[in-house]
Design an enzyme around this catalytic site. Structure first.
Site, PDB file in Angstrom:
ATOM      1  N   ASP A 128       9.909 -10.539  -8.227  1.00  0.00           N
ATOM      2  CA  ASP A 128       9.991 -10.861  -6.794  1.00  0.00           C
ATOM      3  C   ASP A 128      11.416 -10.873  -6.250  1.00  0.00           C
ATOM      4  O   ASP A 128      11.655 -11.309  -5.113  1.00  0.00           O
ATOM      5  CB  ASP A 128       9.284 -12.184  -6.517  1.00  0.00           C
ATOM      6  CG  ASP A 128       7.777 -12.026  -6.620  1.00  0.00           C
ATOM      7  OD1 ASP A 128       7.279 -10.959  -6.218  1.00  0.00           O
ATOM      8  OD2 ASP A 128       7.102 -12.936  -7.123  1.00  0.00           O
ATOM      9  N   ASP A 189       1.390  -6.819  -5.507  1.00  0.00           N
ATOM     10  CA  ASP A 189       2.451  -7.393  -4.662  1.00  0.00           C
ATOM     11  C   ASP A 189       3.776  -6.650  -4.835  1.00  0.00           C
ATOM     12  O   ASP A 189       4.629  -6.639  -3.941  1.00  0.00           O
ATOM     13  CB  ASP A 189       2.704  -8.871  -4.997  1.00  0.00           C
ATOM     14  CG  ASP A 189       1.452  -9.664  -5.308  1.00  0.00           C
ATOM     15  OD1 ASP A 189       0.485  -9.063  -5.817  1.00  0.00           O
ATOM     16  OD2 ASP A 189       1.435 -10.876  -5.087  1.00  0.00           O
TER      17      ASP A 189
END
Ligand code: GLY
Length: 408
Positions: A128, A189
């Site tokens: 991330d 994601d």
């Protein structure tokens, strides 16, 4: 090649534009400025909102010391910074820029802490890093030309690239690279982490970052999408042979269901990668994902948290709705005028935005977008503000309001 099904879009409304003008978009943005100014009283300097509110009030979290009990905050502090950059773009008020640039320093310290202080505490052992740095230091560089912000962004991209596994052609999502349970696991994601590599590639003397990004998205488009055009949240690859293993979920209802935000990361992320690579496969597959999504919306056009749920009273996830709406715009942007679905996606985006604006805008000045779901089975952030839902709703409105130079 896996060719998912392209469903015909069933909702008749999407053939026409809803009554939602640029003036309406501006009205919502003006309300959001007031909310952000209220939030700024509590969140400034190294004090950020947590990933999700409790009882519609965000508690505070820091950016520099990862507290294990706050596991969720390791990828979300950037969204507050991103909101500030968007507010700066909307109002041209220097106070947002000043605050966001302080955050750039904090994100620089965080990455330096990773190398020189405490790797664990820096909370950067995951993919991330793209979410963390695209809307902070990359945005800073794009808006102000700051050389330090550029340098930090490139340091972040380098760190992200260490998660690439050549044999499987993916970036591993979570955990130590030798962790038996996480090795070879990619998640949908990651489509939004990839743009950091495209960005860094344009400052590189070779195309290694580009190849990593392109290969990952190609593998993702092959295995994370099921034949019916729904998506797995996560997929496990064999890192010795490169062979596909199996799909599973982390935040969805079940391994075989379709987590709404995951589908939305796909709808937004594949067209972004098309923008960088011009690989038509990404557009074709994004259309399949979009149609699957649009055919499973409740009457108010705002998806439930998992698309397995289609009743009017099921729990919405507005963050997924905002991300998907951006994806529809991004997808439409790349389609030729001769493609009839271009207008359908633009209209659908407006229906979603209108509903979010009229039914789900925060009313207590503590956050922006109500009725998000962070992690249902983890009993975390259910029917709450989510800082990333807030961010993507503002990005959606800005995209509708002006010609916007993307941070992604
Ligand atoms: N990327 C984590 C989430 O969407 O909740």
């Amino acid at each position: 090649m896996n060719q998912p099904k392209l469903e015909e879009i069933k909702r008749e409304e999407f053939k026409t534009k809803p009554n939602f003008s640029k003036e309406d978009v501006k009205d919502v943005l003006d309300k959001i400025v007031k909310i952000v100014d209220h939030m700024l009283l509590k969140f400034h300097g190294d004090v950020f909102p947590r990933a999700c509110s409790k009882g519609y009030v965000y508690d505070t979290v820091g950016n520099l010391v990862w507290d294990e009990t706050n596991n969720e905050s390791i990828w979300t502090t950037s969204f507050w910074t991103g909101i500030l950059w968007l507010m700066y773009e909307y109002t041209h008020d220097e106070k947002y820029k000043k605050e966001a640039q302080l955050h750039s320093d904090s994100f620089r310290t965080r990455i330096e802490n990773y190398y020189h202080k405490d790797e664990q505490e820096a909370g950067l052992n995951h993919h991330d890093i793209g979410f963390l740095y695209c809307i902070t230091t990359v945005a800073d560089y794009k808006l102000t030309g700051s050389e330090k912000a550029l340098e930090t962004s490139l340091m972040a991209a380098k760190l992200l690239s260490k998660r690439y596994i050549d044999k499987a052609k993916i970036l591993q999502a979570w955990g130590d690279m030798n962790d038996e349970n996480q090795r070879g696991r990619m998640i949908i994601d990651c489509n939004l982490n990839i743009p950091l590599l495209y960005f860094a590639n344009s400052f590189s003397s070779n195309d290694t970052y580009y190849q990593m990004a392109y290969n990952h998205v190609k593998t993702a488009s092959e295995y994370l999408i099921r034949p019916d055009a729904s998506t797995f949240h996560t997929f496990h690859m064999d890192t010795e042979t490169g062979a596909p293993r199996f799909g599973s979920t982390h935040q969805g209802y079940s391994d075989n269901s379709c987590w709404a935000r995951g589908q939305a990361w796909g709808i937004m992320g594949f067209p972004i990668s098309y923008g960088y690579t011009k690989d038509e496969v990404f557009l074709d597959k994004a259309k399949c994902l979009a149609n699957y999504f649009l055919n499973r919306l409740p009457k108010d056009f705002v998806c439930n948290w998992d698309l397995i749920f289609q009743n009017e009273n099921d729990q919405r996830d507005t963050s997924a709705a905002a991300v998907a709406a951006i994806g529809l715009l991004e997808l439409a942007k790349h389609l030729p005028l001769t493609d009839a679905s271009k207008r359908v996606y633009e209209n659908a985006c407006l229906y979603i935005t209108k509903s979010l604006s009229e039914k789900y805008l925060g009313t207590n000045q503590e956050g922006i977008l109500k009725s998000g779901v962070y992690f249902y089975h983890g009993n975390l952030g259910i029917d709450e503000y989510l800082i990333f839902g807030d961010y993507f709703f503002v990005e959606l409105l800005i995209r509708l309001y002006k010609d916007w130079n993307s941070y992604w």
